[in-house]
Design an enzyme around this catalytic site. Structure first.
Site, PDB file in Angstrom:
ATOM      1  N   ARG A   1       0.349  -1.376   0.010  1.00  0.00           N
ATOM      2  CA  ARG A   1       0.050  -0.176  -0.460  1.00  0.00           C
ATOM      3  C   ARG A   1       0.947   1.310  -0.038  1.00  0.00           C
ATOM      4  O   ARG A   1       0.529   2.677   0.477  1.00  0.00           O
ATOM      5  CB  ARG A   1      -0.560  -0.006   1.389  1.00  0.00           C
ATOM      6  CG  ARG A   1      -1.749  -1.375   1.477  1.00  0.00           C
ATOM      7  CD  ARG A   1      -2.944  -1.321  -0.366  1.00  0.00           C
ATOM      8  NE  ARG A   1      -4.136  -2.411   0.131  1.00  0.00           N
ATOM      9  CZ  ARG A   1      -3.185  -3.681  -0.319  1.00  0.00           C
ATOM     10  NH1 ARG A   1      -2.297  -3.683  -1.222  1.00  0.00           N
ATOM     11  NH2 ARG A   1      -4.258  -4.908  -0.263  1.00  0.00           N
TER      12      ARG A   1
ATOM     13  N   SER B   1     -11.500  -1.986   1.942  1.00  0.00           N
ATOM     14  CA  SER B   1     -10.783  -2.306   3.831  1.00  0.00           C
ATOM     15  C   SER B   1     -10.070  -0.918   3.743  1.00  0.00           C
ATOM     16  O   SER B   1      -9.116  -0.105   3.759  1.00  0.00           O
ATOM     17  CB  SER B   1      -9.279  -3.357   3.760  1.00  0.00           C
ATOM     18  OG  SER B   1      -9.533  -4.626   3.272  1.00  0.00           O
TER      19      SER B   1
ATOM     20  N   GLU C   1      -5.910   2.337   5.671  1.00  0.00           N
ATOM     21  CA  GLU C   1      -5.649   2.769   4.884  1.00  0.00           C
ATOM     22  C   GLU C   1      -7.041   3.840   3.796  1.00  0.00           C
ATOM     23  O   GLU C   1      -6.047   4.270   2.707  1.00  0.00           O
ATOM     24  CB  GLU C   1      -6.267   1.456   3.788  1.00  0.00           C
ATOM     25  CG  GLU C   1      -5.860   0.897   2.689  1.00  0.00           C
ATOM     26  CD  GLU C   1      -6.094  -0.557   2.188  1.00  0.00           C
ATOM     27  OE1 GLU C   1      -6.910  -0.990   1.227  1.00  0.00           O
ATOM     28  OE2 GLU C   1      -5.215  -1.071   2.806  1.00  0.00           O
TER      29      GLU C   1
END
Length: 304
Positions: A178, A229, A299
């Site tokens: 990420r 998520s 996130e």
């Protein structure tokens, strides 16, 4: 003169074909379906338009924010006093070699995966169910089910406002979990990406895509708006498992809720505000830290 009035004048003179709206509700452009209005929102149809638009915006004192499908963004209820640049109309997609594909920033990852499959090219099946675009996917090195864009990227062409347009190799992109070079340079904007794939059987690739989509539908609350998520995977743990172990499934703030289907997802059950989502994120972080000693990192990106 206000920056947006100055920008309106410059756009009318220098980019008359550009589609731009005023006070555009960001709830229409984020997967959470929350967020107040953007002062101005523009929809460039090409990388060339985007480059000129960013230059004009900076000259007028605007703070450009480039987005794709808004699948990882949380926009405040009060909105944004910014120029939001949506890449959805930058959607060119072509096969450039026997195993290479070039895609503009606004191409949905699902469309990219379909295009590769139809051309008998393997390596992107994992991306079929990811709701983001090529640009956003590159910025966060999107991945799922053991695959990630780092494995199939060849190069990325991007605008760095202070330097101009650059084409970067995979090592230069600093891709990780990420994370990418763009994580540290939010002012930059992806224009195009080139992918290097491998020959494969179209039917087998399609079967893999359908299997992964079935697994997504079975385990994720795709029927509700969310940002996927909510938290990054903490080292040595899974965020959803920690949240579940703390008994937080179903925890609700206003219209926002920790999904009962997958604790790693915060969903909009209807009527949620950005403030609801943010408060729920904080509550989950505090409870997990108190009970497990692990600080979850969102996130989802809060923009202002």
């Amino acid at each position: 003169m206000d920056w947006y009035k100055a920008l309106d004048e410059r756009i009318g003179r220098d980019l008359p074909d550009l589609r731009m709206t005023a006070e555009e509700p960001m709830s229409r452009h984020t997967s959470f379906r929350v967020g107040g209005p953007a002062r101005r929102m523009a929809f460039p149809a090409s990388g060339e338009q985007l480059v000129l638009l960013v230059s004009l915006a900076r000259e007028c004192g605007a703070r450009p924010l480039v987005i794709g499908n808004g699948t990882n963004l949380l926009v405040p209820d009060a909105g944004l006093d910014r120029l939001v640049i949506c890449t959805s109309e930058m959607n060119s997609l072509e096969k450039t070699g026997k195993t290479t594909i070039r895609a503009a920033a606004g191409v949905p990852l699902a469309r990219l995966a379909d295009f590769a499959q139809k051309n008998g090219l393997a390596g992107l099946a994992f991306a079929h169910g990811i709701p983001g675009t090529v640009g956003g996917g590159v910025c966060m090195n999107a991945g799922a089910y053991g695959g990630e864009l780092k494995q199939v990227l060849r190069s990325v062409t991007a605008l760095f406002p202070e330097e101009g347009v650059r084409t970067l190799s995979v090592p230069e992109l600093d891709l990780g979990y990420r994370h990418s070079l763009f994580s540290d340079h939010p002012e930059a904007a992806v224009l195009y990406a080139e992918f290097d794939l491998t020959p494969g059987d179209g039917a087998a690739i399609r079967a893999e895509m359908e299997d992964l989509m079935a697994r997504r539908k079975a385990s994720q609350p795709l029927e509700y708006p969310s940002a996927g998520s909510t938290f990054k995977r903490p080292e040595g743990y899974y965020a959803g498992t920690l949240i579940d172990q703390c008994g937080l499934k179903g925890l609700t703030v206003g219209g926002a809720q920790v999904s009962g289907k997958h604790a790693g997802f915060i969903i909009n059950r209807g009527g949620a505000t950005a403030a609801d989502v943010l408060e729920l994120i904080w509550q989950v972080q505090d409870r997990v830290y108190a009970e497990k000693g692990v600080r979850l990192e969102p996130e989802v990106k809060l923009v202002d």
